[in-house]
Scaffold this motif. Structure first.
Motif, PDB file in Angstrom:
ATOM      1  N   HIS A   1       0.823  -1.205   0.000  1.00 38.90           N
ATOM      2  CA  HIS A   1       0.000   0.000   0.000  1.00 38.90           C
ATOM      3  C   HIS A   1       0.859   1.258   0.000  1.00 38.90           C
ATOM      4  O   HIS A   1       2.075   1.197   0.206  1.00 38.90           O
TER       5      HIS A   1
ATOM      6  N   HIS B   1      -6.148  -2.062   3.739  1.00 38.79           N
ATOM      7  CA  HIS B   1      -5.950  -0.850   2.937  1.00 38.79           C
ATOM      8  C   HIS B   1      -4.869  -1.057   1.882  1.00 38.79           C
ATOM      9  O   HIS B   1      -3.862  -1.716   2.117  1.00 38.79           O
TER      10      HIS B   1
ATOM     11  N   HIS C   1       3.957   7.383   3.345  1.00 41.15           N
ATOM     12  CA  HIS C   1       4.806   6.191   3.372  1.00 41.15           C
ATOM     13  C   HIS C   1       4.438   5.203   2.276  1.00 41.15           C
ATOM     14  O   HIS C   1       3.358   5.240   1.713  1.00 41.15           O
TER      15      HIS C   1
ATOM     16  N   ALA D   1       4.535   0.983   1.645  1.00 41.41           N
ATOM     17  CA  ALA D   1       4.554  -0.198   2.518  1.00 41.41           C
ATOM     18  C   ALA D   1       4.801  -1.489   1.748  1.00 41.41           C
ATOM     19  O   ALA D   1       4.113  -1.783   0.767  1.00 41.41           O
TER      20      ALA D   1
ATOM     21  N   TYR E   1       8.711   1.154  10.803  1.00 46.31           N
ATOM     22  CA  TYR E   1       8.926   2.251   9.836  1.00 46.31           C
ATOM     23  C   TYR E   1      10.367   2.748   9.877  1.00 46.31           C
ATOM     24  O   TYR E   1      10.968   2.861  10.947  1.00 46.31           O
TER      25      TYR E   1
ATOM     26  N   GLU F   1       7.307   1.593   5.276  1.00 46.85           N
ATOM     27  CA  GLU F   1       6.733   0.671   6.261  1.00 46.85           C
ATOM     28  C   GLU F   1       7.003  -0.753   5.815  1.00 46.85           C
ATOM     29  O   GLU F   1       6.856  -1.082   4.634  1.00 46.85           O
TER      30      GLU F   1
HETATM   31 FE   LIG Z   1       0.804   1.821   6.186  1.00 45.62          FE
END
Ligand SMILES: [Fe+2]
Length: 300
Positions: A143, A185, A199, A201, A240, A250
């Motif tokens: 994501h 997400h 960020h 991920a 992170y 992330e």
């Molecule tokens: Fe995230």
């Protein structure tokens, strides 16, 4: 006409970044994250693959740090011309680009809000260069979170144009989580008056990978700024760190699986609520374990 019960895209394919510290950032993704370079573009940009698709990260040398584009893969068989027409019906100027980047023959490019360019495509080359056995070597790009001063319009684009489902919010909508597949997400929009990536991920192989990833980062001299710890929204175990251009990365596992048919996440023993339906979390509820960190993730 009833709306089809599926978003127009089904996964985040790549994130393209403009990098002032191009050499060190390229080294970070290639060596420390552990991605394979599949191509170099006409402008010297590098294309990096986690292991299967032609690219998942694209890095371009630039004076200023910026988000160049977000690549999302469209449902198979999508008619690009019809989608361009639909985008224009939403007041968006979109164009089909052919051979604009290696690995993707045709794509639709559309700037959904100022500073957030989407590249949408059905097909990407899959040279399968293989997963690296060094570095963090994640499983996949999962994501991306974007901070936008046009947050509400960006959320509308995801939900009303691309058909994303909203899962959670934090702080009454400061952060809005949306998905186009089973992950809790695939995107996160932070509506504050700034314009940048919050960020990117990557999913790791398993929960034990967090310790190995943190050791790998330490060996590379990269501090882990937050976590690894369990979030509330998405319940992913997440750590992170910053890349050399100060873009937050992330590394996560164990994300909630959203079941759109039930408008809830699959139940998990660590859930605070049953059923785990879309809800708003407090800004002080970022960590399910109440672990306190010196680093303020909300202001990162
Ligand atoms: Fe995230």
């Amino acid at each position: 006409m009833t709306r089809p019960f599926a978003p127009k895209v089904f996964q985040l394919g790549f994130v393209a970044l403009e990098c002032p510290d191009f050499a060190r950032t390229t080294e970070h993704y290639a060596e420390t994250i552990g991605m394979r370079q599949t191509d170099t573009g006409h402008d010297g940009e590098v294309y990096l693959s986690i292991g299967y698709e032609h690219h998942n990260i694209v890095l371009k040398k630039a004076e200023k740090k910026a988000l160049a584009s977000l690549g999302f893969q469209l449902q198979p068989g999508t008619d690009l011309k019809a989608l361009v027409k639909e985008l224009s019906d939403h007041g968006l100027s979109a164009q089909i680009k052919t051979d604009s980047q290696p690995g993707i023959k045709d794509l639709i490019e559309v700037e959904a809000v100022p500073g957030v360019v989407f590249q949408l495509y059905t097909d990407i080359a899959t040279p399968a260069p293989g997963f690296k056995r060094s570095g963090v070597a994640p499983l996949r790009l999962g994501h991306v979170a974007v901070i936008s001063s046009h947050g509400q319009n960006l959320i509308r684009f995801y939900k009303d144009v691309l058909g994303f489902w909203q899962t959670d919010t934090i702080g009454g909508g400061i952060a809005t989580f949306m998905t186009c597949n089973r992950d809790h997400h695939v995107v996160n929009v932070l509506s504050v008056p700034e314009d940048r990536v919050h960020h990117i991920a990557f999913e790791l192989k398993g929960n034990a990978s967090h310790a190995m990833a943190s050791d790998t980062l330490r060996e590379a001299g990269v501090p882990v700024k937050w976590g690894p710890a369990r979030h509330t929204a998405g319940h992913n175990l997440a750590g992170y760190h910053f890349d050399p251009d100060n873009t937050l990365i992330e590394l996560y596992t164990d994300m909630d699986q959203f079941v759109p048919q039930l408008n809830m996440c699959e139940p998990r023993p660590w859930h605070e609520h049953f059923p785990m339906q879309p809800r708003d979390w407090g800004l002080d509820e970022l960590c399910a374990w109440d672990t306190e960190f010196g680093f303020n993730l909300a202001q990162a």
